[in-house]
Design a protein around this motif. Structure first.
Motif, PDB file in Angstrom:
ATOM      1  N   VAL A   1      11.732  10.594 -29.469  1.00  0.00           N
ATOM      2  CA  VAL A   1      10.858  11.035 -28.377  1.00  0.00           C
ATOM      3  C   VAL A   1      10.640   9.894 -27.391  1.00  0.00           C
ATOM      4  O   VAL A   1      10.704  10.081 -26.172  1.00  0.00           O
ATOM      5  CB  VAL A   1       9.496  11.520 -28.925  1.00  0.00           C
TER       6      VAL A   1
ATOM      7  N   ALA B   1      16.373  20.562 -31.024  1.00  0.00           N
ATOM      8  CA  ALA B   1      15.449  20.033 -30.003  1.00  0.00           C
ATOM      9  C   ALA B   1      14.888  21.098 -29.065  1.00  0.00           C
ATOM     10  O   ALA B   1      14.268  20.764 -28.057  1.00  0.00           O
ATOM     11  CB  ALA B   1      16.113  18.940 -29.177  1.00  0.00           C
TER      12      ALA B   1
ATOM     13  N   SER C   1      15.802  18.650 -23.327  1.00  0.00           N
ATOM     14  CA  SER C   1      15.897  19.208 -24.689  1.00  0.00           C
ATOM     15  C   SER C   1      17.263  19.854 -24.871  1.00  0.00           C
ATOM     16  O   SER C   1      17.911  19.683 -25.900  1.00  0.00           O
ATOM     17  CB  SER C   1      14.793  20.235 -24.899  1.00  0.00           C
TER      18      SER C   1
ATOM     19  N   ARG D   1      11.476  20.752 -26.981  1.00  0.00           N
ATOM     20  CA  ARG D   1      10.949  19.390 -27.040  1.00  0.00           C
ATOM     21  C   ARG D   1      10.549  18.864 -25.659  1.00  0.00           C
ATOM     22  O   ARG D   1       9.778  17.915 -25.546  1.00  0.00           O
ATOM     23  CB  ARG D   1      11.980  18.448 -27.663  1.00  0.00           C
TER      24      ARG D   1
ATOM     25  N   ASP E   1       6.960  18.252 -25.188  1.00  0.00           N
ATOM     26  CA  ASP E   1       6.446  17.088 -25.932  1.00  0.00           C
ATOM     27  C   ASP E   1       6.691  15.820 -25.136  1.00  0.00           C
ATOM     28  O   ASP E   1       5.807  14.981 -24.969  1.00  0.00           O
ATOM     29  CB  ASP E   1       7.156  16.957 -27.289  1.00  0.00           C
TER      30      ASP E   1
END
Ligand code: ATP
Ligand code: ATP
Ligand code: MG
Ligand code: MG
Lengths: 314, 344, 330, 497
Positions: free
Chosen positions: B63, B257, B84, B260, B263
């Protein structure tokens, strides 16, 4: 005037796709399929209405789908608790409104960027949905509500009515003007005595309320209230709004355009699935459509500039 | 975005203050991190054990890598939602090659993935930089598109740890001097990018572009080229992250992923990078990533009811942003008053 | 006043009206559509592959359609389109057993036969449910597996899929019930990896951090067990903490061989799809109606009998150990 | 003597608008060349062509006599052309010093930016210009004037062969201008060619040797300054004789309309009290950064005061609420038209309607007709130069944009009108226009509070002059006592009245 051009572009595309599907895809052009198609777009359409206002005001709300989920969870929970559905529905709407209000407060009072805030509440509201309803799925909802929800009439009337209302509000009233001004230059709007914060706040509230409304329709349509209802819808809504010609930077956009975009996406999806197009292609097309809708006009402009500048060179 | 009511004006003798202010910005996250580890450690000391810390570093490595790349883009007042999908594409692609052609040397595979990622980034860059498609639209589109390609490529296939060479999987778990290799990779990238953003013209120009695109043009900055570069770099890092993913998790399919991107953006924002460009550092972004993954691990350790975890995650995320904002406002206020005293 | 849970009419299952003709031949050129929870999911790719093979045997055209995201309501629009395409039979694994029922009902009333497999839909939304293994069997055997692996005493935890996963939750109930027979074993926590590789991975870490004296983990989901195995295999807990559950041999072969896993179980997903396809064909050909006691032949798998609630049971799950694992390839 | 940079028969149109028609211009080394013309005459367009922002539709740019093609601003900069644009172009998030050197930062051998060297150069520059800004502070929140100063520093920092300045002094007050001219003259003597645009004729006559006049995009005439008087110049620009620039009519002050009581905003201004009566024009004078804008912002409710209050017509205003201020009859024409005055993307008519959305309604809906009428009415009264009222304001020339801001607020018929640099960037013709307007409004009983950095304007228009220094009100001078000396000495804090 840019919006005008855009609307017509989308409209042409929409008509084209419909014609193609009606001729080329069997099972498309019949009442039952069309009503499925329309039904499938109901929730997105509802949330797109309020999202349009939010984006025109240069903000964004990524928490709509989670708000929808939370409202579904509350519905299921209270239903299990034995409340009457007539009592539950207003409560759900209130829950949605509250979610929107929280977003609104964080954005307007603390001046936080809405993208950040609603990514947070995106997780928070979905999480609360799980806390409330856990792993249950509430299915024994009254047929008196689930049956009509599977018929296109009521949802369509709802969308149409709200759609017209929203369009008038955005394009023909002072509030609408204010929203556009805020989106284009909120400092100038503030200097002109427009209550920027207040208006933005209410936009988020509306967004939440619409999500809750959508949640009711969704729950009844599928006769199933779960914490994970509508996962991922937020991107579909945003996609529709952008495809509808609303500028992500605010200050530009038109509601008819957005509604047509919602329809366009719905038709394309439905037609491609009927044509047994694999799901991955489907995603691919969605993405392409989104990019192309902006790319084509831009490239046109770009090319024109290029060609003129060439003849300018001495 | 111009501040509505308070026009904060760092006044005379602002030097030290500016420094304070910048330091404070990261300080917010550092405090949050300290609190997180403090509390969790108090409840369950094993959270602070070497092994645990290593796991957290390992978890945040990917990340953080993505956050660094994303910062490059966001600083230029753009955003890349498609990372992602790029991670998914490169991660799966890399794994597939390793599984089906064990002959191909690992460095080649890694280079390939990075290149593939850079290529995806270049597509975004072209759309945004050249064709002037708003970044959010363009990358939301490529988010779908790249994932579509990924699915088509995978066609339901899953590559398992068993299919990949040990030496490759080892990269995912090996440690150097007790620090996980992946974490070291990320750290190196972080330091390099951080240095460039601060000390190179090209780096500063990214901030200029994000701060005022039109002015950047007038200042003779090659805006398109820079924006393009930012997207390509981000893509390349996403590609690298893809390989790391494959090495770390062993099992990869087309869905790697998925989702993601939010995030990562969350991490970047928590890290104090202005979502509308012009300010913020990769270090902040990396700290943000560390904080978010730390929270997830902590919740798992604290025996928090599984159903409540998502909610708490979101709540803490918001709390972090709010805290950061309040600190910023505070500093702004004190600055104004301080200058007042200077003026006397 | 108002409509409350109390006066919600109980949904009576639509009793199969038509009469069965046991020796009717399987129709040719049947159109059978598999609608898995999620396309591109290895497990379903195998299962639906099995269905396709069956289709070849009795000359039907079998296709697989479906969403790429396994969330609740995404299947409904597919059911609708399959209706438009006038398929003869739909073979579905329901993401949300309730959400699909209204659509499936419409399909059934349009003369389409509906078979659910892997994950049942609401009972009145299908004619047959082809059950991979009775939830009871799975639950209890998993409990027994872990029990014998850790010698019947110590703390264990469960790493499941999503909190909403219908299958996992029923299995877990049976696991808990079976565990009652082992007074020295304690189930300390049910963690959820959301069938997401990274989340499952992190959750496993969490389990071992918060319960250092953990003896075993049951993960009744293919994603979860793979993630857990990967974490254990290069952690000090390797071999010390036992792991079992549901997984595919290809996924776990490595870990079985390196001793991370002693044994795990699963049915053969290929056979599941195969059987489901035959069941669908039998329905569409009028051999059976879905009523209890009816019999039909399922190619290489032999004859099957429709059980209570229109269930057809595939058989007992296979337990994979380092001795037999190389005999399987899926 | 040969031209360093020259424009040959250059034309430029924007859609229907022909901004520039076959204009030729020669910039000679060591000469300061003025460009005069009404708002919308085409001055900035010409500048943007010379700086590579616009390509001319036809015509050529000659560098040392050789044709060049400035495709991008970068090209012009390579050629040694430094430009101060009419509208500030700063990077709000970056420090002032970074703003000055962006893209040209001094570097060490390894390509690393040499920050110490950079700050050093910046400080020297500011010293030369007599600017008291901290180079390390962020550019965000700088007043227009300060931004203007940074722009000047930016342009001067690149020792250019050609220096082009589009209304650099618009927001500056006397002594900053003096400083600027000092530096420019020095550069000119070192052989730099200068193009200077200003609507303040006295500045043109002070700084320049040659003047070119534009009208409606066409070149009217080119003169040596020596050969022409200000009045001729005005006649050439406007195409008619000009009536008095400061047509101040006397009017008997009525009762108190606006009372500001001990207003304080920590860090910016302190303990400011004054009154404005109906029918009088009160000017708020002072040096840049004295805090005048801050005061009027707070009076209008943009910022929240830390102490004190504001009364309008005897009733206290809710703090920090422009809406309340407007309801009470207040109007504020802000100093920064781009950021605060206008919504550039919106059409002229919608901008004008923005302050009176309630007045242009039919029932709940907006009446386009009413909206149009409102805009048209004021466009005519202010001699706005525009193609269509439905065009976005952004395409108007600087001065015309300023007129739209005025229209937007005058359309509200306020009882207390606050104007911050009301004639900033407005040509002499319109300036007289605006002044007459203000004077008429006063006579008709409106209380006018005017912030201006232009001393002649202050002295010419004000019944009373309030002078601020470092955030404090240091002097109040009635019309007959207000002189250049008295105001300046108060503004520079030498005497406290
Ligand atoms: N980008 C543009 N698009 C369309 N029209 C434009 C554009 N820029 C300038 N114009 C028009 O060209 C004409 C000349 O504008 P310009 O800015 O050169 O005037 P100016 O002499 O600088 O006026 P001022 O003294 O107010 O700055 C004006 O009518 C203006 O409306
Ligand atoms: N009391 C003060 N001490 C230090 N700096 C100040 C003070 N007041 C204002 N400034 C700075 O001076 C600049 C101009 O402030 P402001 O615009 O309020 O003054 P002004 O007199 O209106 O100047 P302008 O001529 O730009 O309108 C701002 O950048 C502000 O930060
Ligand atoms: Mg101009
Ligand atoms: Mg001012």
């Amino acid at each position: 005037m840019l919006a005008r051009r855009w609307e017509s572009l989308i409209l042409v595309l929409l008509v084209a796709v419909c014609v193609w599907a009606a001729l080329g895809v069997d099972g498309f052009a019949n009442t039952s399929n069309v009503s499925f198609l329309l039904l499938d777009t109901t929730e997105i359409a509802l949330m797109a209405l309020s999202m349009t206002f939010v984006v025109v005001a240069a903000e964004i709300d990524l928490s709509v789908a989670s708000t929808l989920g939370l409202s579904c969870a509350v519905l299921g929970w209270l239903w299990n608790a034995g409340l009457s559905i007539e009592a539950i529905m207003p409560i759900c709407l209130m829950v949605g409104t509250l979610c929107g209000a929280v977003n609104g407060l964080l954005v307007t009072r603390l001046g936080l960027p809405s993208l950040a805030v609603t990514i947070g509440t995106f997780a928070l509201y979905r999480g609360l949905a799980y806390v409330i309803l856990g792993d249950q799925a509430v299915a024994d909802l009254p047929a008196a509500y689930t049956t009509p929800a599977t018929q296109p009439l009521i949802p369509l009337v709802l969308v149409a009515a709200l759609g017209v209302g929203a369009a008038v509000l955005l394009h023909a009233t002072g509030v609408g003007r204010a929203v556009f001004a805020i989106g284009a230059n909120q400092e100038a709007a503030f200097f002109a005595g427009i209550r920027v914060k207040r208006i933005k706040f209410w936009l988020f509230v509306a967004s939440g309320a619409m999500a809750a409304l959508a949640s009711l329709i969704l729950t009844f349509r599928y006769a199933s209230a779960r914490a994970d209802n509508g996962v991922g819808l937020e991107l579909a809504v945003v996609a529709a709004v952008l495809l509808g010609g609303v500028s992500i930077f605010g200050g530009r956009g038109s509601l008819p355009g957005v509604l047509m975009a919602v329809l366009l996406l719905g038709v394309v999806r439905n037609a491609l699935i009927l044509a047994d197009v694999a799901n991955e292609v489907l995603n691919f097309v969605t993405g392409l459509l989104l990019v192309a809708s902006v790319l084509v006009p831009n490239l046109g402009a770009l090319w024109r500039r290029r060609s003129t500048s060439q003849q300018e060179v001495p | 975005m111009t501040a509505l009511t308070e026009a904060t004006r760092p006044g005379a003798g602002g030097r030290g203050l500016i420094d304070r202010l910048t330091r404070v910005r990261e300080l917010g996250i550092v405090l949050a991190l300290a609190a997180l580890f403090g509390v969790t450690g108090a409840v369950n000391p094993s959270f602070l054990s070497v092994g645990s810390i290593r796991d957290i570093l390992l978890n945040s490595a990917i990340v953080a890598m993505l956050a660094v790349g994303q910062t490059l883009v966001i600083v230029t007042r753009n955003v890349d939602l498609s990372i992602s999908s790029i991670v998914g594409l490169t991660g799966f692609g890399g794994a597939l090659v390793l599984a089906d052609h064990p002959a191909v040397p690992i460095p080649v595979v890694i280079a390939g993935c990075v290149t593939l990622g850079a290529a995806c980034g270049a597509i975004n860059g072209l759309l945004v930089g050249m064709a002037k498609v708003p970044a959010l639209v363009a990358t939301l589109g490529t988010l779908y598109a790249f994932r579509g390609i990924d699915y088509a490529w995978a066609g339901g296939r899953q590559v398992n740890a068993a299919d990949m060479p040990e030496s490759f999987l080892a990269l995912g778990s090996r440690s150097v001097l007790g620090v996980p290799l992946l974490a070291l990779v990320t750290l190196t990238v972080l330091l390099a990018v951080g240095w460039m953003l601060r000390n190179l013209r090209s780096g500063r120009e990214l901030y200029a572009i994000g701060s005022n695109p039109d002015a950047a043009l007038l200042a003779g900055i090659r805006v398109r080229r820079r924006v393009m570069a930012a997207f390509v770099a981000n893509g390349a890092l996403a590609g690298l992250a893809g390989v790391m993913w494959a090495a770390r998790f062993g099992t990869v399919d087309a869905t790697v992923a998925t989702g993601r991107e939010l995030d990562v953006i969350a991490a970047v924002v928590v890290g104090g990078v202005a979502i509308f460009g012009g300010s913020g550092t990769v270090f902040g972004a990396a700290l943000g990533a560390l904080l978010l993954t730390g929270i997830t691990s902590a919740l798992a350790v604290l025996r928090v009811d599984a159903l409540a975890q998502t909610a708490i995650n979101g709540a803490l995320l918001i709390a972090a942003i709010v805290l950061d904002r309040l600190l910023a406002l505070r500093v702004a206020g004190t600055l104004r008053r301080r200058r007042y005293r200077d003026a006397r | 006043g108002g409509t409350t849970k109390g006066d919600a009419a109980p949904q009576q299952s639509s009793a199969p009206a038509a009469t069965a003709n046991p020796n009717a031949p399987l129709k040719q050129g049947l159109k059978i559509a598999f609608l898995p929870k999620q396309v591109n999911n290895p497990y379903f790719t195998i299962a639906d592959g099995g269905g396709a093979n069956a289709g070849k045997e009795f000359g039907a055209e079998v296709k697989e359609v479906g969403p790429s995201d396994a969330n609740a309501s995404s299947q409904v629009s597919y059911i609708n389109t399959l209706m438009q395409q006038r398929q003869d039979a739909i073979v579905i694994s329901a993401n949300d057993p309730n959400a699909v029922v209204p659509a499936l009902k419409q399909a059934m009333s349009a003369g389409i036969k509906v078979v659910s497999y892997d994950s049942d839909s609401g009972q009145d939304g299908r004619h047959l449910f082809v059950n991979q293994a009775s939830a009871e069997d799975l639950g209890r055997t998993e409990a027994q597996l872990i029990a014998e692996q850790i010698g019947g005493k110590g703390k264990i935890a469960i790493l499941s899929a999503t909190p909403n996963a219908t299958n996992q939750n029923t299995w877990i109930d049976f696991i808990k019930d079976e565990l009652k027979k082992y007074p020295d074993m304690e189930l300390v926590k049910v963690a959820y990896g959301n069938d997401d590789d990274q989340k499952s991975f992190t959750e496993t870490q969490g389990l071992l951090r918060s319960y250092p004296d953990l003896k075993g983990i049951i993960s009744p989901t293919t994603v979860g067990i793979a993630a857990a195995a990967r974490y254990l295999s290069n952690s000090p807990y390797k071999g010390r903490v036992k792991l079992t559950g549901l997984g595919t041999p290809n996924q776990l072969r490595k870990f079985v061989k390196d001793g991370t896993i002693d044994g795990f179980e699963l049915w053969n997903p290929g056979d599941l799809g195969y059987l489901a396809a035959y069941a669908a064909a039998a329905l569409a050909s009028g051999q059976i109606t879905g009523a209890e006691g009816e019999k039909f032949k399922a190619g290489k798998l032999g004859e099957y009998t429709v059980g209570a609630k229109g269930e057809v049971l595939l058989g007992k799950p296979t337990v994979f150990t380092k001795d037999n694992i190389d005999d399987f390839n899926f | 003597m040969d031209a360093v940079l020259a424009l040959a028969e250059a034309s430029k149109s924007f859609g229907a608008v022909r901004a520039l028609r076959e204009v030729s211009l020669r910039l000679v080394a060591g000469e300061a060349h003025a460009l005069a013309g009404e708002n919308g005459a085409g001055k900035s367009t010409l500048v943007k062509i010379l700086s590579g922002v616009h390509r001319p539709d036809n015509g050529r740019i000659l560098l040392d006599g050789a044709p060049v093609d400035f495709g991008r601003p970068a090209d012009a900069q390579q050629a040694g052309v430094a430009v101060i644009y009419q509208e500030p172009t700063l990077f709000p998030d970056l420090s002032i010093v970074e703003n000055i050197f962006m893209g040209r930062q001094p570097r060490t051998r390894f390509g690393r930016i040499d920050r110490t060297a950079m700050s050093e150069q910046a400080r020297r520059l500011f010293a030369r210009l007599g600017v008291h800004l901290d180079p390390e502070q962020a550019a965000r929140g700088l007043s227009i004037a300060d931004q203007q100063l940074v722009e000047i520093a930016k342009a001067l920092s690149r020792d250019a062969r050609v220096l082009i300045m589009d209304e650099p002094t618009a927001a500056l007050s006397g002594n900053e201008v003096a400083r600027l001219f000092g530096v420019v003259n020095a550069l000119r003597e070192q052989g730099c060619a200068v193009l200077f645009i200003s609507h303040r004729l006295d500045e043109i006559f002070e700084l320049c040797q040659r003047v070119t006049t534009l009208r409606d995009g066409t070149l009217v005439a080119e003169h040596l300054i020596a050969d022409i008087t200000p009045d001729d110049l005005v006649r050439r620009m406007v195409g008619r004789d000009l009536d008095a620039l400061y047509p101040k009519q006397d009017s008997a002050p009525g009762e108190i309309a606006l009372e500001v009581h001990r207003l304080t905003r920590e860090g910016v201004f302190t303990d400011v009290s004054f009154q404005v009566r109906r029918g009088e024009i009160v000017a708020l004078a002072g040096l840049v950064g004295a805090g005048r804008t801050e005061v009027v912002r707070t009076v209008f409710g943009i910022d929240r005061q830390d102490a004190g209050w504001v009364e309008v017509g005897g009733r206290r205003l809710r703090p920090a609420s422009p809406t309340a201020a407007m309801a009470a009859g207040l109007a504020l024409v802000p100093e920064d038209r781009r950021q605060q005055g206008l919504v550039m993307d919106l059409s002229i008519e919608r901008n004008v309607a923005l302050t009176g959305l309630a007045d242009v309604r039919r029932g709940p809906l907006i009446s386009r007709a009413a909206e149009h009428a409102r805009a048209r009415d004021w466009a005519v009264r202010l001699r706005l130069k525009f193609a269509r009222l439905s065009d976005p304001v952004g395409v108007l020339s600087g001065g015309n944009q300023q007129k739209v801001v005025l229209a937007k607020w005058l359309a509200r018929k306020p009882s207390v009108l606050i104007v911050d640099e009301p004639t900033r960037g407005i040509d002499v013709g319109t300036k007289a226009e605006v002044h007459r307007l203000l004077s008429e409004l006063a006579v008709s009983g409106v209380a006018v509070l005017m912030v201006s950095s232009e001393l002649p304007e202050v002295l010419g228009m004000a019944d009373r002059v309030l002078v601020m220094h470092e955030g404090r009100l240091v002097a109040e001078l009635p019309r007959d006592e207000a002189t250049e000396e008295s105001v300046m000495s108060a503004a520079t804090g030498r005497t406290a009245a």
